[in-house]
Design a protein around this motif. Structure first.
Motif, PDB file in Angstrom:
ATOM      1  N   ALA A 106      38.580  48.559  42.065  1.00  0.00           N
ATOM      2  CA  ALA A 106      38.828  48.905  40.660  1.00  0.00           C
ATOM      3  C   ALA A 106      39.273  47.681  39.872  1.00  0.00           C
ATOM      4  CB  ALA A 106      39.873  50.019  40.569  1.00  0.00           C
ATOM      5  N   GLY A 107      40.079  46.835  40.491  1.00  0.00           N
ATOM      6  CA  GLY A 107      40.509  45.607  39.826  1.00  0.00           C
ATOM      7  C   GLY A 107      39.323  44.732  39.459  1.00  0.00           C
ATOM      8  N   HIS A 108      38.340  44.651  40.338  1.00  0.00           N
ATOM      9  CA  HIS A 108      37.134  43.872  40.055  1.00  0.00           C
ATOM     10  C   HIS A 108      36.270  44.551  38.996  1.00  0.00           C
ATOM     11  CE1 HIS A 108      37.769  40.717  42.951  1.00  0.00           C
ATOM     12  NE2 HIS A 108      38.088  41.632  43.851  1.00  0.00           N
ATOM     13  N   ALA A 109      36.493  45.845  38.796  1.00  0.00           N
ATOM     14  CA  ALA A 109      35.778  46.586  37.758  1.00  0.00           C
ATOM     15  C   ALA A 109      36.541  46.574  36.435  1.00  0.00           C
ATOM     16  CB  ALA A 109      35.546  48.027  38.221  1.00  0.00           C
ATOM     17  N   GLY A 110      37.685  45.877  36.404  1.00  0.00           N
ATOM     18  CA  GLY A 110      38.457  45.770  35.173  1.00  0.00           C
ATOM     19  C   GLY A 110      39.530  46.818  34.999  1.00  0.00           C
ATOM     20  N   VAL A 111      39.814  47.580  36.048  1.00  0.00           N
ATOM     21  CA  VAL A 111      40.850  48.619  35.998  1.00  0.00           C
ATOM     22  C   VAL A 111      41.968  48.194  36.937  1.00  0.00           C
ATOM     23  CG1 VAL A 111      41.397  51.033  36.458  1.00  0.00           C
ATOM     24  CG2 VAL A 111      39.166  50.425  35.504  1.00  0.00           C
ATOM     25  N   ALA A 112      43.089  47.798  36.372  1.00  0.00           N
ATOM     26  CA  ALA A 112      44.196  47.317  37.191  1.00  0.00           C
ATOM     27  C   ALA A 112      45.505  47.811  36.601  1.00  0.00           C
ATOM     28  CB  ALA A 112      44.183  45.793  37.261  1.00  0.00           C
ATOM     29  N   GLY A 113      46.532  47.773  37.413  1.00  0.00           N
ATOM     30  CA  GLY A 113      47.854  48.159  36.950  1.00  0.00           C
ATOM     31  C   GLY A 113      48.590  48.959  37.996  1.00  0.00           C
ATOM     32  N   ASP A 114      49.759  49.409  37.614  1.00  0.00           N
ATOM     33  CA  ASP A 114      50.579  50.237  38.491  1.00  0.00           C
ATOM     34  C   ASP A 114      50.346  51.702  38.134  1.00  0.00           C
ATOM     35  OD1 ASP A 114      51.690  47.954  39.638  1.00  0.00           O
ATOM     36  OD2 ASP A 114      53.267  47.845  38.117  1.00  0.00           O
ATOM     37  N   GLY A 115      50.810  52.573  38.990  1.00  0.00           N
ATOM     38  CA  GLY A 115      50.707  53.997  38.707  1.00  0.00           C
ATOM     39  C   GLY A 115      49.311  54.526  38.959  1.00  0.00           C
ATOM     40  N   VAL A 116      49.054  55.697  38.400  1.00  0.00           N
ATOM     41  CA  VAL A 116      47.746  56.344  38.551  1.00  0.00           C
ATOM     42  C   VAL A 116      46.772  55.671  37.598  1.00  0.00           C
ATOM     43  CG1 VAL A 116      46.474  58.512  38.364  1.00  0.00           C
ATOM     44  CG2 VAL A 116      48.840  58.536  39.180  1.00  0.00           C
ATOM     45  N   LEU A 117      45.634  55.274  38.129  1.00  0.00           N
ATOM     46  CA  LEU A 117      44.589  54.620  37.338  1.00  0.00           C
ATOM     47  C   LEU A 117      43.354  55.504  37.301  1.00  0.00           C
ATOM     48  CD1 LEU A 117      44.815  51.006  38.831  1.00  0.00           C
ATOM     49  CD2 LEU A 117      45.939  51.890  36.775  1.00  0.00           C
ATOM     50  N   TRP A 118      42.509  55.285  36.308  1.00  0.00           N
ATOM     51  CA  TRP A 118      41.243  56.009  36.190  1.00  0.00           C
ATOM     52  C   TRP A 118      40.111  54.991  36.229  1.00  0.00           C
ATOM     53  CZ3 TRP A 118      38.691  60.240  36.805  1.00  0.00           C
ATOM     54  CH2 TRP A 118      37.497  60.488  36.130  1.00  0.00           C
ATOM     55  N   LEU A 119      39.218  55.146  37.217  1.00  0.00           N
ATOM     56  CA  LEU A 119      38.027  54.309  37.327  1.00  0.00           C
ATOM     57  C   LEU A 119      36.819  55.180  37.003  1.00  0.00           C
ATOM     58  CD1 LEU A 119      36.468  51.735  38.067  1.00  0.00           C
ATOM     59  CD2 LEU A 119      36.636  52.419  40.484  1.00  0.00           C
ATOM     60  N   PRO A 120      36.292  55.068  35.786  1.00  0.00           N
ATOM     61  CA  PRO A 120      35.133  55.883  35.419  1.00  0.00           C
ATOM     62  C   PRO A 120      33.890  55.480  36.210  1.00  0.00           C
ATOM     63  CG  PRO A 120      36.093  54.804  33.472  1.00  0.00           C
ATOM     64  CD  PRO A 120      36.737  54.218  34.686  1.00  0.00           C
ATOM     65  N   THR A 121      33.034  56.436  36.476  1.00  0.00           N
ATOM     66  CA  THR A 121      31.802  56.163  37.214  1.00  0.00           C
ATOM     67  C   THR A 121      30.957  55.120  36.497  1.00  0.00           C
ATOM     68  OG1 THR A 121      31.795  58.330  38.247  1.00  0.00           O
ATOM     69  CG2 THR A 121      29.674  57.229  38.086  1.00  0.00           C
ATOM     70  N   GLY A 122      30.917  55.161  35.182  1.00  0.00           N
ATOM     71  CA  GLY A 122      30.142  54.176  34.421  1.00  0.00           C
ATOM     72  C   GLY A 122      30.617  52.757  34.668  1.00  0.00           C
ATOM     73  N   GLN A 123      31.903  52.578  34.769  1.00  0.00           N
ATOM     74  CA  GLN A 123      32.458  51.247  35.029  1.00  0.00           C
ATOM     75  C   GLN A 123      32.146  50.807  36.459  1.00  0.00           C
ATOM     76  OE1 GLN A 123      36.177  51.131  33.113  1.00  0.00           O
ATOM     77  NE2 GLN A 123      36.548  48.983  33.560  1.00  0.00           N
ATOM     78  N   LEU A 124      32.170  51.746  37.385  1.00  0.00           N
ATOM     79  CA  LEU A 124      31.800  51.459  38.769  1.00  0.00           C
ATOM     80  C   LEU A 124      30.321  51.083  38.847  1.00  0.00           C
ATOM     81  CD1 LEU A 124      32.838  51.399  41.690  1.00  0.00           C
ATOM     82  CD2 LEU A 124      32.292  53.824  41.834  1.00  0.00           C
ATOM     83  N   GLU A 125      29.485  51.805  38.118  1.00  0.00           N
ATOM     84  CA  GLU A 125      28.042  51.499  38.070  1.00  0.00           C
ATOM     85  C   GLU A 125      27.813  50.097  37.497  1.00  0.00           C
ATOM     86  OE1 GLU A 125      25.191  52.986  38.956  1.00  0.00           O
ATOM     87  OE2 GLU A 125      26.013  54.879  39.659  1.00  0.00           O
ATOM     88  N   TYR A 126      28.547  49.773  36.448  1.00  0.00           N
ATOM     89  CA  TYR A 126      28.420  48.447  35.839  1.00  0.00           C
ATOM     90  C   TYR A 126      28.787  47.355  36.851  1.00  0.00           C
ATOM     91  CZ  TYR A 126      29.204  44.487  32.747  1.00  0.00           C
ATOM     92  OH  TYR A 126      29.175  43.242  32.169  1.00  0.00           O
ATOM     93  N   LEU A 142      30.207  33.407  38.843  1.00  0.00           N
ATOM     94  CA  LEU A 142      30.001  33.814  37.451  1.00  0.00           C
ATOM     95  C   LEU A 142      30.428  35.261  37.221  1.00  0.00           C
ATOM     96  CD1 LEU A 142      26.561  32.153  36.621  1.00  0.00           C
ATOM     97  CD2 LEU A 142      28.853  31.380  35.984  1.00  0.00           C
ATOM     98  N   GLU A 143      30.362  36.066  38.245  1.00  0.00           N
ATOM     99  CA  GLU A 143      30.750  37.474  38.135  1.00  0.00           C
ATOM    100  C   GLU A 143      32.177  37.717  38.597  1.00  0.00           C
ATOM    101  OE1 GLU A 143      29.190  39.737  36.554  1.00  0.00           O
ATOM    102  OE2 GLU A 143      27.367  38.588  36.239  1.00  0.00           O
ATOM    103  N   GLY A 144      32.757  36.758  39.320  1.00  0.00           N
ATOM    104  CA  GLY A 144      34.124  36.934  39.810  1.00  0.00           C
ATOM    105  C   GLY A 144      34.245  38.024  40.856  1.00  0.00           C
ATOM    106  N   LEU A 145      33.196  38.228  41.625  1.00  0.00           N
ATOM    107  CA  LEU A 145      33.191  39.271  42.643  1.00  0.00           C
ATOM    108  C   LEU A 145      33.202  38.665  44.047  1.00  0.00           C
ATOM    109  CD1 LEU A 145      30.468  41.654  41.155  1.00  0.00           C
ATOM    110  CD2 LEU A 145      32.952  41.970  41.110  1.00  0.00           C
ATOM    111  N   PRO A 146      33.903  39.311  44.979  1.00  0.00           N
ATOM    112  CA  PRO A 146      33.798  38.882  46.380  1.00  0.00           C
ATOM    113  C   PRO A 146      32.386  39.142  46.896  1.00  0.00           C
ATOM    114  CG  PRO A 146      35.630  40.422  46.058  1.00  0.00           C
ATOM    115  CD  PRO A 146      34.831  40.420  44.802  1.00  0.00           C
ATOM    116  N   VAL A 147      31.989  38.423  47.911  1.00  0.00           N
ATOM    117  CA  VAL A 147      30.649  38.617  48.473  1.00  0.00           C
ATOM    118  C   VAL A 147      30.696  39.049  49.938  1.00  0.00           C
ATOM    119  CG1 VAL A 147      29.526  37.044  46.858  1.00  0.00           C
ATOM    120  CG2 VAL A 147      30.399  36.166  49.038  1.00  0.00           C
ATOM    121  N   ASP A 148      31.899  39.273  50.472  1.00  0.00           N
ATOM    122  CA  ASP A 148      32.012  39.645  51.883  1.00  0.00           C
ATOM    123  C   ASP A 148      31.488  41.064  52.125  1.00  0.00           C
ATOM    124  OD1 ASP A 148      34.621  41.578  52.071  1.00  0.00           O
ATOM    125  OD2 ASP A 148      34.836  40.094  50.473  1.00  0.00           O
TER     126      ASP A 148
END
Length: 176
Positions: A106-126, A142-148
């Motif tokens: 979720a952090g790599h999808a732009g959703v970060a923080g403490d507590g309960v978070l919401w990761l929308p499917t659209g953001q996961l798809e992106y 360029l994408e800031g994503l792990p490749v492992d």
């Protein structure tokens, strides 16, 4: 129904505390399995364990990032493995998860923080689309994503799960 693992039952109870009415489904994603429990009551009405986890990356992905062919093979495997889950889930349920690997995703999808978070499917798809660009040759930096393989497997499993099981997103609970 088989015996529900204690940790899955505890996760169900935590999610039920946040959503006292309506249907919920909970997911635990580990290195070796996906476990689901689902229902509308105080206790889950159904559960299912699948031999599908983040170690999938170690067995299917020979490259970092995986090749397009490796991803296609993994997609087919994940889709086939997830197929029996849909009938076990309560209709119109909300999905909850407390796993560190999904929170990191979720952090790599732009959703970060403490507590309960919401990761929308659209953001996961992106995010999956961004990873697909990396698989096709775009520099991962360029994408800031792990490749492992573990990240690739977690992203693939969560993308296919939300996509094929019809969830609008994932409620991410903090670890206890």
């Amino acid at each position: 129904m088989h015996a529900i693992p204690d940790t899955l039952l505890q996760l169900y109870q935590r999610a039920r505390g946040l959503q006292p009415a309506g249907a919920i489904s909970v997911l635990q994603l580990s290195a070796t399995q996906c476990a689901f429990a689902s229902g509308s009551g105080a206790a889950p009405a159904s559960s299912i364990l699948l031999a599908l986890g983040t170690q999938l990356g170690a067995s299917l992905f020979r490259h970092a990032p995986p090749t397009a062919l490796e991803m296609e093979h993994a997609i087919m495997l994940v889709e086939d493995t997830l197929a029996p889950v849909r009938p076990t889930l309560a209709a119109a349920s909300q999905l909850y998860c407390a796993d560190a690997c999904v929170r990191a995703l979720a952090g790599h999808a732009g959703v970060a923080g403490d507590g309960v978070l919401w990761l929308p499917t659209g953001q996961l798809e992106y995010t999956f689309g961004r990873f697909a660009e990396v698989v096709q040759g775009r520099p991962a930096a360029l994408e800031g994503l792990p490749v492992d393989g573990e990240f690739a497997a977690a992203l693939l499993i969560m993308r296919e799960l939300t996509h094929h099981l019809g969830f609008a997103g994932i409620h991410l609970l903090p670890a206890q």
